[in-house]
Scaffold this motif. Structure first.
Motif, PDB file in Angstrom:
ATOM      1  N   GLY A 173       0.833  -1.189   0.000  1.00 31.49           N
ATOM      2  CA  GLY A 173       0.000   0.000   0.000  1.00 31.49           C
ATOM      3  C   GLY A 173       0.874   1.247   0.000  1.00 31.49           C
ATOM      4  N   SER A 174       0.280   2.390   0.235  1.00 30.53           N
ATOM      5  CA  SER A 174       0.992   3.670   0.152  1.00 30.53           C
ATOM      6  C   SER A 174       0.974   4.391   1.489  1.00 30.53           C
ATOM      7  N   VAL A 175       2.123   4.952   1.857  1.00 37.60           N
ATOM      8  CA  VAL A 175       2.194   5.793   3.046  1.00 37.60           C
ATOM      9  C   VAL A 175       1.474   7.121   2.805  1.00 37.60           C
ATOM     10  N   GLY A 176       1.830   7.808   1.733  1.00 36.74           N
ATOM     11  CA  GLY A 176       1.382   9.185   1.564  1.00 36.74           C
ATOM     12  C   GLY A 176       0.287   9.436   0.565  1.00 36.74           C
ATOM     13  N   ASN A 177      -0.141   8.383  -0.162  1.00 39.14           N
ATOM     14  CA  ASN A 177      -1.160   8.580  -1.190  1.00 39.14           C
ATOM     15  C   ASN A 177      -2.003   7.310  -1.358  1.00 39.14           C
ATOM     16  N   PRO A 178      -2.535   6.769  -0.244  1.00 39.44           N
ATOM     17  CA  PRO A 178      -3.297   5.520  -0.323  1.00 39.44           C
ATOM     18  C   PRO A 178      -4.558   5.684  -1.156  1.00 39.44           C
ATOM     19  N   LEU A 179      -4.860   4.660  -1.949  1.00 44.85           N
ATOM     20  CA  LEU A 179      -6.033   4.696  -2.821  1.00 44.85           C
ATOM     21  C   LEU A 179      -6.982   3.532  -2.535  1.00 44.85           C
ATOM     22  N   ALA A 219       0.302  21.705   1.403  1.00 45.44           N
ATOM     23  CA  ALA A 219       0.269  21.832  -0.058  1.00 45.44           C
ATOM     24  C   ALA A 219      -0.249  23.202  -0.470  1.00 45.44           C
ATOM     25  N   LYS A 220      -1.257  23.699   0.235  1.00 47.89           N
ATOM     26  CA  LYS A 220      -1.789  25.035  -0.061  1.00 47.89           C
ATOM     27  C   LYS A 220      -0.749  26.116   0.230  1.00 47.89           C
ATOM     28  N   ASP A 221      -0.082  25.994   1.370  1.00 51.96           N
ATOM     29  CA  ASP A 221       0.925  26.992   1.752  1.00 51.96           C
ATOM     30  C   ASP A 221       2.070  27.033   0.744  1.00 51.96           C
ATOM     31  N   PRO A 225       1.102  22.932  -7.461  1.00 51.38           N
ATOM     32  CA  PRO A 225       0.182  22.717  -8.588  1.00 51.38           C
ATOM     33  C   PRO A 225      -0.616  21.436  -8.417  1.00 51.38           C
ATOM     34  N   ASP A 226      -1.671  21.283  -9.193  1.00 53.71           N
ATOM     35  CA  ASP A 226      -2.535  20.086  -9.148  1.00 53.71           C
ATOM     36  C   ASP A 226      -3.083  19.858  -7.737  1.00 53.71           C
ATOM     37  N   LEU A 227      -3.457  20.944  -7.076  1.00 56.92           N
ATOM     38  CA  LEU A 227      -3.893  20.860  -5.689  1.00 56.92           C
ATOM     39  C   LEU A 227      -5.217  20.110  -5.534  1.00 56.92           C
ATOM     40  N   GLU A 228      -6.200  20.422  -6.361  1.00 61.87           N
ATOM     41  CA  GLU A 228      -7.516  19.804  -6.204  1.00 61.87           C
ATOM     42  C   GLU A 228      -7.484  18.287  -6.387  1.00 61.87           C
ATOM     43  N   PRO A 229      -6.814  17.767  -7.424  1.00 60.32           N
ATOM     44  CA  PRO A 229      -6.715  16.304  -7.531  1.00 60.32           C
ATOM     45  C   PRO A 229      -6.005  15.682  -6.326  1.00 60.32           C
ATOM     46  N   TYR A 230      -5.023  16.373  -5.789  1.00 60.41           N
ATOM     47  CA  TYR A 230      -4.312  15.876  -4.610  1.00 60.41           C
ATOM     48  C   TYR A 230      -5.254  15.800  -3.407  1.00 60.41           C
ATOM     49  N   ILE A 231      -6.040  16.858  -3.205  1.00 65.14           N
ATOM     50  CA  ILE A 231      -7.001  16.870  -2.098  1.00 65.14           C
ATOM     51  C   ILE A 231      -8.018  15.744  -2.271  1.00 65.14           C
ATOM     52  N   GLN A 232      -8.471  15.524  -3.489  1.00 66.18           N
ATOM     53  CA  GLN A 232      -9.429  14.448  -3.753  1.00 66.18           C
ATOM     54  C   GLN A 232      -8.857  13.099  -3.341  1.00 66.18           C
ATOM     55  N   GLU A 233      -7.619  12.841  -3.720  1.00 69.36           N
ATOM     56  CA  GLU A 233      -7.025  11.544  -3.414  1.00 69.36           C
ATOM     57  C   GLU A 233      -6.832  11.349  -1.916  1.00 69.36           C
ATOM     58  N   LEU A 234      -6.363  12.394  -1.221  1.00 71.32           N
ATOM     59  CA  LEU A 234      -6.124  12.251   0.215  1.00 71.32           C
ATOM     60  C   LEU A 234      -7.413  12.075   1.002  1.00 71.32           C
ATOM     61  N   THR A 235      -8.466  12.753   0.592  1.00 70.31           N
ATOM     62  CA  THR A 235      -9.707  12.751   1.377  1.00 70.31           C
ATOM     63  C   THR A 235     -10.684  11.646   0.998  1.00 70.31           C
ATOM     64  N   THR A 236     -10.555  11.081  -0.202  1.00 66.31           N
ATOM     65  CA  THR A 236     -11.502  10.058  -0.649  1.00 66.31           C
ATOM     66  C   THR A 236     -10.843   8.718  -0.967  1.00 66.31           C
ATOM     67  N   LYS A 238      -9.627   7.963  -3.710  1.00 65.01           N
ATOM     68  CA  LYS A 238     -10.001   7.647  -5.088  1.00 65.01           C
ATOM     69  C   LYS A 238      -8.997   8.296  -6.034  1.00 65.01           C
ATOM     70  N   TYR A 239      -8.501   7.508  -6.965  1.00 66.03           N
ATOM     71  CA  TYR A 239      -7.507   7.984  -7.915  1.00 66.03           C
ATOM     72  C   TYR A 239      -8.072   9.134  -8.750  1.00 66.03           C
ATOM     73  N   ARG A 240      -7.253  10.140  -8.972  1.00 68.15           N
ATOM     74  CA  ARG A 240      -7.700  11.338  -9.679  1.00 68.15           C
ATOM     75  C   ARG A 240      -8.146  11.053 -11.110  1.00 68.15           C
ATOM     76  N   GLY A 241      -7.711   9.939 -11.678  1.00 73.53           N
ATOM     77  CA  GLY A 241      -8.107   9.586 -13.037  1.00 73.53           C
ATOM     78  C   GLY A 241      -9.463   8.927 -13.133  1.00 73.53           C
ATOM     79  N   LEU A 242     -10.091   8.631 -11.970  1.00 75.71           N
ATOM     80  CA  LEU A 242     -11.407   7.985 -11.981  1.00 75.71           C
ATOM     81  C   LEU A 242     -12.504   9.024 -11.885  1.00 75.71           C
ATOM     82  N   LYS A 243     -13.568   8.780 -12.633  1.00 77.14           N
ATOM     83  CA  LYS A 243     -14.728   9.657 -12.587  1.00 77.14           C
ATOM     84  C   LYS A 243     -15.754   9.081 -11.612  1.00 77.14           C
ATOM     85  N   ASN A 244     -16.442   9.980 -10.917  1.00 81.38           N
ATOM     86  CA  ASN A 244     -17.476   9.536  -9.988  1.00 81.38           C
ATOM     87  C   ASN A 244     -18.659   8.942 -10.714  1.00 81.38           C
TER      88      ASN A 244
END
Length: 244
Positions: A173-179, A219-221, A225-236, A238-244
């Motif tokens: 699995g992933s330490v910093g970007n689990p999916l 990341a905000k501070d 770049p690519d902040l929103e996809p990063y937030i999506q992955e950390l909070t959900t 779900k890989y940024r390449g997947l559509k809901n």
């Protein structure tokens, strides 16, 4: 019996790495192996490299560790490249592809993605033939060596274990970007390290909660770049390449 912590795919996420290292320390595990992708996606690649160099006995090269040192036309990747020093780039370049060792009579092989390339992705749902190919000896792992009994890898950010034709395949699995779950992931292998004698052997998966909001704020501070996809992955998870 000795326990070894195996971590992977930190991706510049310091809060997640700190949480995992603290958990490993609390468990009094002395030996840590890392399967790569120290950098990218998150804002703190510099700090992650420094901590990994201090904490890990063995470190393998991941795909991000490979291509971040090369010229690119992508502005977002250039941003991550600018976080690193010359010395850190040389360090990433020097990382080995794989590592073999015996534990309780089993030959264990660790690498980032597959025995064929740091870029060849193998998912837990791929064909049996593809997954059995993870035990193949290649020019990268050493053709003349024995085939491993156990293979551990990272890359896909999904923790799992499978037993196939008498062999064991696991992903840390992933330490910093689990999916798979929104908690940092790592693995503990337990047995008689560097012993070819058959003995007890165990693989344990560990999930560690960490401060996701702090990771996002960092990341905000940094105006990453690519902040929103990063937030999506950390909070959900779900890989940024997947559509809901």
């Amino acid at each position: 019996m000795e326990r070894i912590a195996i971590i992977s795919d930190i991706h510049g996420n310091i809060p997640a790495l700190d949480a995992v290292l603290d958990d490993i320390k609390q468990k009094k595990i002395q030996r840590i192996f890392c399967l790569g992708d120290l950098v990218g996606k998150g804002p703190d690649s510099y700090e992650v490299i420094q901590k990994i160099r201090q904490s890990c006995e063995k470190v393998m090269k991941g795909n991000w560790d490979d291509f971040i040192t090369k010229e690119t036309e992508f502005e977002s990747l250039k941003w991550h490249q600018h976080q690193l020093t010359v010395d850190q780039n040389l360090y990433l370049d020097s990382l080995p592809f794989s590592f073999d060792f015996y534990m309780s009579g089993k030959l264990i092989r660790l690498f980032h993605a597959s025995p064929h390339s740091v870029y060849t992705r193998v998912q837990p749902w791929d064909s049996i033939e593809t997954r059995l190919g993870m035990f193949t000896n290649t020019e990268y792992t050493g053709i003349s060596t024995c085939q491993p009994d156990v293979v551990g890898y990272g890359d896909v950010h999904h923790a799992f274990i499978q037993h196939i034709d008498g062999k064991t395949l696991f992903n840390t699995g992933s330490v910093g970007n689990p999916l798979d779950l929104t908690q940092a992931s790592y693995t503990i292998v337990e047995g008689e390290y560097e012993s070819k004698r058959e003995a007890g052997f165990n693989i344990t998966f560990v999930r560690v909660p960490y401060n996701i909001e702090r990771a996002i704020q960092l990341a905000k501070d940094a105006e990453m770049p690519d902040l929103e996809p990063y937030i999506q992955e950390l909070t959900t998870a779900k890989y940024r390449g997947l559509k809901n």
